[in-house]
Design a protein around this motif. Sequence first.
Motif, short mmCIF file in Angstrom:
data_model
loop_
_atom_site.label_atom_id
_atom_site.label_comp_id
_atom_site.label_asym_id
_atom_site.label_seq_id
_atom_site.Cartn_x
_atom_site.Cartn_y
_atom_site.Cartn_z
N ASN A 77 77.96 32.97 61.26
CA ASN A 77 76.55 32.92 60.90
C ASN A 77 76.28 33.68 59.61
O ASN A 77 76.90 34.71 59.34
N ASN A 78 75.34 33.17 58.83
CA ASN A 78 74.88 33.82 57.60
C ASN A 78 76.02 34.03 56.60
O ASN A 78 76.04 35.02 55.89
N ALA A 79 76.97 33.11 56.55
CA ALA A 79 78.10 33.25 55.64
C ALA A 79 78.22 32.07 54.68
O ALA A 79 79.27 31.87 54.08
N CYS A 80 77.16 31.30 54.50
CA CYS A 80 77.26 30.10 53.66
C CYS A 80 77.62 30.46 52.22
O CYS A 80 78.38 29.74 51.57
N GLY A 81 77.11 31.57 51.71
CA GLY A 81 77.46 32.00 50.36
C GLY A 81 78.92 32.34 50.24
O GLY A 81 79.59 31.96 49.28
N THR A 82 79.43 33.07 51.22
CA THR A 82 80.85 33.44 51.23
C THR A 82 81.73 32.20 51.31
O THR A 82 82.70 32.07 50.58
N ILE A 83 81.37 31.26 52.18
CA ILE A 83 82.14 30.02 52.32
C ILE A 83 82.08 29.23 51.01
O ILE A 83 83.10 28.70 50.54
N GLY A 84 80.90 29.16 50.40
CA GLY A 84 80.76 28.46 49.13
C GLY A 84 81.64 29.07 48.04
O GLY A 84 82.28 28.36 47.27
N LEU A 85 81.66 30.40 47.98
CA LEU A 85 82.50 31.09 46.99
C LEU A 85 83.98 30.81 47.25
O LEU A 85 84.75 30.58 46.31
N ILE A 86 84.37 30.85 48.52
CA ILE A 86 85.78 30.56 48.86
C ILE A 86 86.13 29.14 48.42
O ILE A 86 87.18 28.91 47.83
N HIS A 87 85.24 28.18 48.70
CA HIS A 87 85.50 26.80 48.29
C HIS A 87 85.62 26.71 46.76
O HIS A 87 86.53 26.05 46.25
N ALA A 88 84.70 27.34 46.04
CA ALA A 88 84.71 27.28 44.58
C ALA A 88 86.00 27.87 44.02
O ALA A 88 86.62 27.29 43.11
N ILE A 89 86.42 28.99 44.55
CA ILE A 89 87.63 29.65 44.05
C ILE A 89 88.88 28.90 44.50
O ILE A 89 89.80 28.66 43.70
N ALA A 90 88.93 28.50 45.76
CA ALA A 90 90.12 27.83 46.29
C ALA A 90 90.39 26.51 45.57
O ALA A 90 91.55 26.16 45.33
N ASN A 91 89.34 25.79 45.21
CA ASN A 91 89.52 24.51 44.54
C ASN A 91 89.73 24.65 43.03
O ASN A 91 89.88 23.64 42.33
N ASN A 92 89.75 25.88 42.57
CA ASN A 92 90.04 26.16 41.16
C ASN A 92 91.11 27.24 41.04
O ASN A 92 91.22 27.91 40.01
N ARG A 93 91.92 27.41 42.08
CA ARG A 93 92.88 28.52 42.10
C ARG A 93 93.91 28.43 40.97
O ARG A 93 94.44 29.44 40.55
N ASP A 94 94.13 27.23 40.44
CA ASP A 94 95.05 27.10 39.31
C ASP A 94 94.48 27.71 38.03
O ASP A 94 95.21 28.03 37.10
N LYS A 95 93.15 27.92 37.99
CA LYS A 95 92.51 28.52 36.82
C LYS A 95 92.20 30.01 37.02
O LYS A 95 91.90 30.72 36.07
N MET A 96 92.23 30.46 38.29
CA MET A 96 91.82 31.82 38.63
C MET A 96 92.93 32.82 38.37
O MET A 96 94.11 32.51 38.51
N ASN A 97 92.53 34.01 38.03
CA ASN A 97 93.45 35.15 37.92
C ASN A 97 93.07 36.13 39.02
O ASN A 97 91.90 36.51 39.13
#
Length: 143
Positions: A77-97
């Motif tokens: 509950n109340n974690a939609c922002g955290t889940i959204g951030l995980i999705h954004a980072i996970a789907n761009n992990r090749d660009k992330m440091n």
Amino acid sequence: IFQFLKQLGIHPNWQFVDVYGMEPELLSMVPRPVCAVLLLFPITEKYETFRTEEEERIKTKGQDVKSSVYFMKQTINNACGTIGLIHAIANNRDKMNFETNSSLKKFLEDSLSMTPEERAKYLETYEAIRVTHESSAHEGQTE
């Protein structure tokens, strides 16, 4: 968000910025390149009806999703922002440091071969992200 990501071990060379509108002059203020866009919107009766219909359609007809897309269910509950951030980072992990001891990097590596449901369960028990999320929530960062 910056403090939250720093605690999870994301290198500060990437940032999150607010988008104030979809007009060209407002979009021109957004730094480039852009890896992801997170939308914040109220849950309405119309949205819930659409979501329920989509869920039923997917259960009936299935859904073709590329294996390279990282997705997890939200069961906290109340974690939609955290889940959204995980999705954004996970789907761009090749660009992330990531920092050397990044708890988020470890979580992503550990959960890469899991199903969306298994990822959600794993997140429920993943102490480092849970504590960071709760800390941000107590600071008022979930509003």
